[in-house]
Design an enzyme around this catalytic site. Structure first.
Site, PDB file in Angstrom:
ATOM      1  N   LYS A  31      22.181 -20.533  -5.297  1.00 33.26           N
ATOM      2  CA  LYS A  31      23.324 -20.002  -6.054  1.00 33.26           C
ATOM      3  C   LYS A  31      24.110 -18.981  -5.237  1.00 33.26           C
ATOM      4  O   LYS A  31      25.330 -19.030  -5.189  1.00 33.26           O
ATOM      5  CB  LYS A  31      22.854 -19.310  -7.357  1.00 33.26           C
ATOM      6  N   ARG A  65      20.569 -14.849 -17.879  1.00 29.55           N
ATOM      7  CA  ARG A  65      19.233 -15.379 -17.608  1.00 29.55           C
ATOM      8  C   ARG A  65      18.438 -15.522 -18.899  1.00 29.55           C
ATOM      9  O   ARG A  65      17.300 -15.975 -18.865  1.00 29.55           O
ATOM     10  CB  ARG A  65      18.482 -14.421 -16.694  1.00 29.55           C
TER      11      ARG A  65
HETATM   12  P1  AMP Z   1      18.130 -12.615  -8.030  1.00 33.13           P
HETATM   13  O1  AMP Z   1      18.659 -12.008  -6.792  1.00 33.13           O
HETATM   14  O2  AMP Z   1      19.204 -13.257  -8.891  1.00 33.13           O
HETATM   15  O3  AMP Z   1      16.960 -13.538  -7.791  1.00 33.13           O
HETATM   16  O4  AMP Z   1      17.554 -11.399  -8.932  1.00 33.13           O
HETATM   17  C1  AMP Z   1      16.520 -10.560  -8.456  1.00 33.13           C
HETATM   18  C2  AMP Z   1      15.871  -9.839  -9.604  1.00 33.13           C
HETATM   19  O5  AMP Z   1      16.836  -9.003 -10.263  1.00 33.13           O
HETATM   20  C3  AMP Z   1      15.296 -10.716 -10.706  1.00 33.13           C
HETATM   21  O6  AMP Z   1      14.005 -11.220 -10.401  1.00 33.13           O
HETATM   22  C4  AMP Z   1      15.271  -9.712 -11.872  1.00 33.13           C
HETATM   23  O7  AMP Z   1      14.215  -8.763 -11.711  1.00 33.13           O
HETATM   24  C5  AMP Z   1      16.572  -8.960 -11.654  1.00 33.13           C
HETATM   25  N1  AMP Z   1      17.699  -9.639 -12.346  1.00 33.13           N
HETATM   26  C6  AMP Z   1      18.777 -10.233 -11.767  1.00 33.13           C
HETATM   27  N2  AMP Z   1      19.603 -10.746 -12.686  1.00 33.13           N
HETATM   28  C7  AMP Z   1      19.033 -10.480 -13.894  1.00 33.13           C
HETATM   29  C8  AMP Z   1      19.374 -10.772 -15.235  1.00 33.13           C
HETATM   30  N3  AMP Z   1      20.494 -11.475 -15.537  1.00 33.13           N
HETATM   31  N4  AMP Z   1      18.542 -10.345 -16.220  1.00 33.13           N
HETATM   32  C9  AMP Z   1      17.427  -9.639 -15.946  1.00 33.13           C
HETATM   33  N5  AMP Z   1      17.014  -9.348 -14.698  1.00 33.13           N
HETATM   34  C10 AMP Z   1      17.809  -9.757 -13.675  1.00 33.13           C
END
Ligand code: AMP
Length: 211
Positions: free
Chosen positions: A13, A88
């Site tokens: 993504k 999410r």
């Molecule tokens: P990502 O870089 O999108 O994989 O996000 C890394 C981490 O940030 C996730 O594992 C969550 O701990 C937190 N995070 C990111 N987006 C969200 C969201 N929409 N809701 C809750 N936690 C989030």
């Protein structure tokens, strides 16, 4: 155009959103990057969420929703944006629907086996968030960012235990959003795998958005 990029961690993504940002001229909003920047700058929000990110769990909806509400009300988002990693949960999707109308939700469809292979080799530039893979998308110089020359890092949550937890969280909390947005006629599927180059996936994404 207001878009959501949906898919498991490691589906690509962020990489595709970085291309779409330049192509469509709209901001790329990654909630993961926003949280990581807060952690790096040791803001109150960063201190609050640091251990959650490290474990691969989700930050509470109330905190995440407010952060996104503030970000998309900024002037650069007036013509559109790409949300990467948000929503999410169903509660986040409901909150987003109250904030604004989304034009399309791109669902990056990839198997769990490919995700594990991809996340464990993923490396990131700590200041720009630019993403590489040691095999599938290596930097020009091993371990260094192509533009800034900084040392690349492996995210704590790209280590084995956290990857497993993130996939479980995705299956239980985020996957239901595919049905949620299908029912609303917004889903555009992009089937991807580790042999496709980011350019190929971006072409498929553009087709899915135009079709
Ligand atoms: P990502 O870089 O999108 O994989 O996000 C890394 C981490 O940030 C996730 O594992 C969550 O701990 C937190 N995070 C990111 N987006 C969200 C969201 N929409 N809701 C809750 N936690 C989030």
């Amino acid at each position: 155009m207001k878009m959501v990029f949906l898919g498991p961690p490691g589906a690509g993504k962020g990489t595709i959103a970085a291309k779409a940002k330049d192509y469509y001229g709209i901001p790329h909003i990654s909630t993961g990057d926003l949280f990581r920047n807060n952690i790096k700058n040791e803001t109150p929000l960063g201190l609050q969420v640091k251990s959650i990110l490290g474990s691969g769990g989700l930050v509470p909806d109330s905190i995440t929703i407010e952060m996104v509400r503030n970000r998309i009300s900024e002037s650069d988002c007036a013509k559109g944006f790409i949300l990467d990693g948000f929503p999410r949960t169903i509660a986040q999707a409901d909150a987003l629907a109250e904030m604004t109308d989304i034009d399309a939700v791109v669902n990056f469809d990839i198997s769990s086996e490919e995700v594990i292979e991809r996340l464990s080799g993923r490396r990131m530039c700590p200041s720009t968030g630019r993403i590489y893979h040691i095999v599938f998308n290596p930097p020009k110089v091993a371990g260094k960012d192509d533009e800034t020359g900084e040392d690349l890092i492996q995210r704590d949550d790209d280590k084995e235990d956290a990857i497993k937890h993130r996939l479980e969280v995705y299956t239980s909390q985020t996957q239901p959003l595919i049905d949620y947005y299908t029912e609303r006629g917004l889903i555009r599927n992009v089937k991807t795998n580790n042999r496709l180059q980011p350019e190929d996936v971006f072409e498929l994404t553009k087709k899915a958005l135009n079709g």
